[in-house]
Motif scaffolding. Structure first.
Motif, PDB file in Angstrom:
ATOM      1  N   GLN A   1       0.972   5.482   0.278  1.00 36.09           N
ATOM      2  CA  GLN A   1       0.255   6.646   0.784  1.00 36.09           C
ATOM      3  C   GLN A   1       1.053   7.888   0.460  1.00 36.09           C
ATOM      4  O   GLN A   1       2.104   8.132   1.058  1.00 36.09           O
ATOM      5  CB  GLN A   1       0.045   6.535   2.288  1.00 36.09           C
ATOM      6  CG  GLN A   1      -0.709   7.692   2.908  1.00 36.09           C
ATOM      7  CD  GLN A   1      -2.184   7.672   2.554  1.00 36.09           C
ATOM      8  OE1 GLN A   1      -2.811   6.617   2.506  1.00 36.09           O
ATOM      9  NE2 GLN A   1      -2.737   8.842   2.306  1.00 36.09           N
TER      10      GLN A   1
ATOM     11  N   ALA B   1       5.300   3.545   2.092  1.00 35.59           N
ATOM     12  CA  ALA B   1       4.902   2.234   1.597  1.00 35.59           C
ATOM     13  C   ALA B   1       4.856   1.216   2.721  1.00 35.59           C
ATOM     14  O   ALA B   1       5.667   1.251   3.642  1.00 35.59           O
ATOM     15  CB  ALA B   1       5.873   1.766   0.522  1.00 35.59           C
ATOM     16  N   SER B   2       3.911   0.338   2.622  1.00 30.32           N
ATOM     17  CA  SER B   2       3.872  -0.797   3.550  1.00 30.32           C
ATOM     18  C   SER B   2       4.604  -1.952   2.891  1.00 30.32           C
ATOM     19  O   SER B   2       4.879  -1.931   1.694  1.00 30.32           O
ATOM     20  CB  SER B   2       2.426  -1.194   3.824  1.00 30.32           C
ATOM     21  OG  SER B   2       1.812  -1.628   2.627  1.00 30.32           O
TER      22      SER B   2
ATOM     23  N   GLY C   1      -0.418   4.675  -5.345  1.00 38.41           N
ATOM     24  CA  GLY C   1      -1.002   5.411  -4.244  1.00 38.41           C
ATOM     25  C   GLY C   1      -2.237   6.162  -4.706  1.00 38.41           C
ATOM     26  O   GLY C   1      -2.578   6.173  -5.890  1.00 38.41           O
ATOM     27  N   GLN C   2      -2.855   6.863  -3.778  1.00 38.03           N
ATOM     28  CA  GLN C   2      -4.123   7.531  -4.078  1.00 38.03           C
ATOM     29  C   GLN C   2      -3.940   8.891  -4.732  1.00 38.03           C
ATOM     30  O   GLN C   2      -4.893   9.444  -5.247  1.00 38.03           O
ATOM     31  CB  GLN C   2      -4.942   7.702  -2.788  1.00 38.03           C
ATOM     32  CG  GLN C   2      -4.613   8.942  -1.969  1.00 38.03           C
ATOM     33  CD  GLN C   2      -3.258   8.872  -1.285  1.00 38.03           C
ATOM     34  OE1 GLN C   2      -2.522   7.893  -1.380  1.00 38.03           O
ATOM     35  NE2 GLN C   2      -2.907   9.916  -0.573  1.00 38.03           N
TER      36      GLN C   2
ATOM     37  N   TYR D   1       1.676  -1.219  -8.294  1.00 38.50           N
ATOM     38  CA  TYR D   1       1.049  -0.629  -7.118  1.00 38.50           C
ATOM     39  C   TYR D   1       1.011   0.886  -7.251  1.00 38.50           C
ATOM     40  O   TYR D   1       1.985   1.512  -7.676  1.00 38.50           O
ATOM     41  CB  TYR D   1       1.811  -1.019  -5.846  1.00 38.50           C
ATOM     42  CG  TYR D   1       2.006  -2.502  -5.697  1.00 38.50           C
ATOM     43  CD1 TYR D   1       3.241  -3.087  -5.969  1.00 38.50           C
ATOM     44  CD2 TYR D   1       0.949  -3.325  -5.315  1.00 38.50           C
ATOM     45  CE1 TYR D   1       3.424  -4.451  -5.847  1.00 38.50           C
ATOM     46  CE2 TYR D   1       1.129  -4.693  -5.194  1.00 38.50           C
ATOM     47  CZ  TYR D   1       2.362  -5.247  -5.465  1.00 38.50           C
ATOM     48  OH  TYR D   1       2.530  -6.602  -5.342  1.00 38.50           O
TER      49      TYR D   1
ATOM     50  N   CYS E   1       5.937   9.542  -0.097  1.00 32.86           N
ATOM     51  CA  CYS E   1       5.128   8.360  -0.370  1.00 32.86           C
ATOM     52  C   CYS E   1       5.588   7.259   0.580  1.00 32.86           C
ATOM     53  O   CYS E   1       6.712   6.760   0.457  1.00 32.86           O
ATOM     54  CB  CYS E   1       5.286   7.922  -1.814  1.00 32.86           C
ATOM     55  SG  CYS E   1       4.400   6.404  -2.219  1.00 32.86           S
TER      56      CYS E   1
ATOM     57  N   GLN F   1       0.851  -1.188   0.000  1.00 33.96           N
ATOM     58  CA  GLN F   1       0.000   0.000   0.000  1.00 33.96           C
ATOM     59  C   GLN F   1       0.883   1.233   0.000  1.00 33.96           C
ATOM     60  O   GLN F   1       1.886   1.283   0.711  1.00 33.96           O
ATOM     61  CB  GLN F   1      -0.919   0.002   1.215  1.00 33.96           C
ATOM     62  CG  GLN F   1      -1.991  -1.074   1.156  1.00 33.96           C
ATOM     63  CD  GLN F   1      -2.985  -0.962   2.291  1.00 33.96           C
ATOM     64  OE1 GLN F   1      -2.622  -0.587   3.404  1.00 33.96           O
ATOM     65  NE2 GLN F   1      -4.231  -1.272   2.014  1.00 33.96           N
TER      66      GLN F   1
END
Length: 127
Positions: A4, A23-24, A118-119, A116, A21, A2
């Protein structure tokens, strides 16, 4: 994974902003990371990318010399330092991650090569 993104905002031409950004995932340090942007009414475009090691970076011609991408693998974070901002830099900025290897430099520039996303964070540069 994920992603963000954060740090966007409204600034004036010539100002600076730093996007982050986060990241998980435990394998962040093996991912290629990138920033893309999308201006209103336009297609998403490549801005910059950085290899997993941070040793190689790639930039769109429109941002060379003004933007700098970096990463901190210990913090699972990639940054985009944006200086000398212009109104044409306005748009939603997306961070992206690619877990697969890179066999050709052209891969960095293509949005569909990243798995992947982000938003997005909005950057508005006023003149």
């Amino acid at each position: 994974v994920q992603l963000q993104a954060s740090g966007g905002g409204l600034v004036q031409a010539g100002d600076s902003l730093r996007l982050s950004c986060a990241a998980s995932g435990r394998t962040f340090n093996t991912y290629t990371m990138a920033w893309f942007r999308q201006a209103p009414g336009k297609e998403r475009e490549f801005v910059t990318a950085i290899r997993w090691s941070g040793g190689n970076t790639y930039y769109a011609d429109s941002v060379k010399g003004r933007f700098t991408i970096s990463r901190d693998n210990a913090k699972n974070t990639v940054y985009l330092q944006m200086n000398s901002l212009k109104p044409e830099d306005t748009g939603v900025y997306y961070c992206a991650a690619r877990s697969l290897g890179v066999t050709s430099a052209s891969i960095y520039y293509r949005s569909h090569e990243y798995e992947y996303w982000g938003q997005g964070t909005l950057v508005t540069v006023s003149s």
